[in-house]
Design an enzyme around this catalytic site. Sequence first.
Site, PDB file in Angstrom:
ATOM      1  N   CYS A   1     -59.085 -20.932  55.396  1.00 10.87           N
ATOM      2  CA  CYS A   1     -59.026 -21.878  56.516  1.00 10.87           C
ATOM      3  C   CYS A   1     -57.614 -22.191  56.991  1.00 10.87           C
ATOM      4  O   CYS A   1     -57.249 -21.828  58.099  1.00 10.87           O
ATOM      5  CB  CYS A   1     -59.743 -23.155  56.140  1.00 10.87           C
ATOM      6  SG  CYS A   1     -61.443 -22.855  55.644  1.00 10.87           S
TER       7      CYS A   1
ATOM      8  N   GLY B   1     -53.287 -21.511  50.757  1.00 10.89           N
ATOM      9  CA  GLY B   1     -53.956 -20.255  51.085  1.00 10.89           C
ATOM     10  C   GLY B   1     -55.394 -20.571  51.425  1.00 10.89           C
ATOM     11  O   GLY B   1     -55.704 -21.680  51.862  1.00 10.89           O
TER      12      GLY B   1
HETATM   13  C1  UGA Z   1     -59.339 -27.044  54.015  1.00  9.87           C
HETATM   14  C2  UGA Z   1     -59.354 -28.503  54.454  1.00  9.87           C
HETATM   15  O1  UGA Z   1     -58.798 -29.325  53.428  1.00  9.87           O
HETATM   16  C3  UGA Z   1     -60.782 -28.955  54.751  1.00  9.87           C
HETATM   17  O2  UGA Z   1     -60.797 -30.296  55.218  1.00  9.87           O
HETATM   18  C4  UGA Z   1     -61.370 -28.021  55.808  1.00  9.87           C
HETATM   19  O3  UGA Z   1     -62.710 -28.358  56.113  1.00  9.87           O
HETATM   20  C5  UGA Z   1     -61.325 -26.602  55.288  1.00  9.87           C
HETATM   21  O4  UGA Z   1     -59.966 -26.230  55.000  1.00  9.87           O
HETATM   22  C6  UGA Z   1     -61.904 -25.714  56.358  1.00  9.87           C
HETATM   23  O5  UGA Z   1     -61.309 -25.608  57.424  1.00  9.87           O
HETATM   24  O6  UGA Z   1     -63.007 -25.204  56.173  1.00  9.87           O
HETATM   25  P1  UGA Z   1     -59.855 -25.805  51.705  1.00  9.87           P
HETATM   26  O7  UGA Z   1     -59.446 -24.544  52.387  1.00  9.87           O
HETATM   27  O8  UGA Z   1     -61.088 -25.827  50.883  1.00  9.87           O
HETATM   28  O9  UGA Z   1     -60.045 -26.967  52.787  1.00  9.87           O
HETATM   29  O10 UGA Z   1     -58.660 -26.202  50.741  1.00  9.87           O
HETATM   30  P2  UGA Z   1     -57.633 -27.404  50.568  1.00  9.87           P
HETATM   31  O11 UGA Z   1     -58.105 -28.309  49.523  1.00  9.87           O
HETATM   32  O12 UGA Z   1     -57.274 -27.986  51.872  1.00  9.87           O
HETATM   33  O13 UGA Z   1     -56.377 -26.599  49.986  1.00  9.87           O
HETATM   34  C7  UGA Z   1     -55.755 -25.594  50.783  1.00  9.87           C
HETATM   35  C8  UGA Z   1     -54.596 -24.974  50.069  1.00  9.87           C
HETATM   36  O14 UGA Z   1     -53.507 -25.890  50.016  1.00  9.87           O
HETATM   37  C9  UGA Z   1     -54.853 -24.547  48.623  1.00  9.87           C
HETATM   38  O15 UGA Z   1     -54.296 -23.252  48.434  1.00  9.87           O
HETATM   39  C10 UGA Z   1     -54.128 -25.573  47.809  1.00  9.87           C
HETATM   40  O16 UGA Z   1     -53.689 -25.079  46.568  1.00  9.87           O
HETATM   41  C11 UGA Z   1     -52.960 -25.903  48.717  1.00  9.87           C
HETATM   42  N1  UGA Z   1     -52.368 -27.243  48.481  1.00  9.87           N
HETATM   43  C12 UGA Z   1     -53.103 -28.360  48.636  1.00  9.87           C
HETATM   44  C13 UGA Z   1     -51.026 -27.349  48.123  1.00  9.87           C
HETATM   45  O17 UGA Z   1     -50.315 -26.333  47.985  1.00  9.87           O
HETATM   46  N2  UGA Z   1     -50.488 -28.595  47.916  1.00  9.87           N
HETATM   47  C14 UGA Z   1     -51.214 -29.722  48.063  1.00  9.87           C
HETATM   48  O18 UGA Z   1     -50.649 -30.825  47.874  1.00  9.87           O
HETATM   49  C15 UGA Z   1     -52.554 -29.615  48.428  1.00  9.87           C
END
Ligand code: UGA
Length: 432
Positions: free
Chosen positions: A260, A257
């Site tokens: 981004c 979620g």
């Molecule tokens: C994401 C990208 O990782 C960044 O590199 C990017 O700069 C950013 O979007 C953006 O476009 O500004 P972010 O939204 O902070 O960063 O979060 P993430 O760490 O990527 O996690 C996204 C979602 O994926 C979270 O809801 C997390 O719980 C979920 N997730 C992550 C999973 O369900 N499984 C995983 O293995 C990893």
Amino acid sequence: MRISVIGCGYLGAVHAASMASLGHDVVGIDVDAEKIEALAAGRPPFYEPDLPELLAGGLASGRLRFSTDIADAAGSLVHFVAVGTPQLRTGGGADLTYVDAAFASLMPHVASGELVVGKSTVPVGTAARLAKLVEPTGAMLAWNPEFLREGYAVKDTVTPDRLVYGIADGQTASVDLLNEVYATAVSAGTPVVVTDYATAELVKVAANAFLATKISFINAMAEIAEVTGADVTQLADAIGYDVRIGRKFLNAGVGFGGGCLPKDIRAFTARAEELGRGESVAFLKEVDAINLRRRQRAVNMVVEELGGSVFRKKVAVLGLAFKPDSDDVRDSPALDVAVQLHGLGAHVVATDPEAIPNSRRLHPQLSFGTLDEALDGADAVVLLTEWKQYRALNPSSVASKVAHPILVDGRNALDADTWRAAGWTYRGLGRP
Ligand code: UGA
């Protein structure tokens, strides 16, 4: 270097404070007076580790200030545009209203020899269009996408894993200026990719599309695991040992979620369709669909465990933020699951270390409380955001608070054996 940062949301506020911490003289500008007032007083309008200290340091040094007047951008050598590009209300495309407004208001204050740098995530082709607006000022335009993660935003900005500069043909002066802005990272050997506008714009959406695909891939495997008795967490470990695959971003659960990933894959799809290349990224619709299905699956698991109905049952929801170390609930799977359970008649009491105020604003119909208030007499517990304090919960002491020891672990964050040994009915997503 004198720098202006237009747009002080998540990206802009962190960027402004980080640039000041690197020794630059920075003015952060936003049309939202409340936001600017908070930032100028050293209060970040959102939760982000390390940002309060960085803001305080910048403000105290005099190298960081905030303003609502775009005219204060005048005199800066580099102007970063870091405004939001949310999803359009109609369809999946990106809303460029704020980008267009920022460029229009900034141009009268930009002078020849200066550099305007787009940081916002935009549909490919936007920079080329905006370059025509910048051209008459005699300034240059570069596109420099941002890859910061919430929760690690300061670290990702100050010590990025790569820098991407999209520049106009032959405008090498903009590379020199960007290298000066990022001198600390560049001298530390951070890879710099100098490219054209279109590639720079695409790098950003391709990176987020890849990450979203990786998460939905493992969640698709979770769906198969659920009908075969396999364990998706062991599967992820096993395939993750292959360095070509890697274990990161292979955590199955209620999915991705935030502000981004969801909107970026939808905007990418919409842009590809406009370009007549919809089929090239048609799989992203499937990525989106798998992701949304997992939220539903978590809801169904709670219903199953409560004997087919959650009506009037108390459900403790642990976690509301879209991920730990954030108070962001934009498109949060956790909040979505809580709302769905409430809609089915459950008495949901939701808790989160940081995200309750934002959740309450969006969904005042939910009940919120402390961890103990949520657990007290609960018929089922659902873990939806894997904050470290929830990972560290002691199953026996939690069992003494609830009415029924039923746990749905929506993030596969807890040790199933330990919880089962303490008398819990443990259900994970994609696990036997
Ligand atoms: C994401 C990208 O990782 C960044 O590199 C990017 O700069 C950013 O979007 C953006 O476009 O500004 P972010 O939204 O902070 O960063 O979060 P993430 O760490 O990527 O996690 C996204 C979602 O994926 C979270 O809801 C997390 O719980 C979920 N997730 C992550 C999973 O369900 N499984 C995983 O293995 C990893």
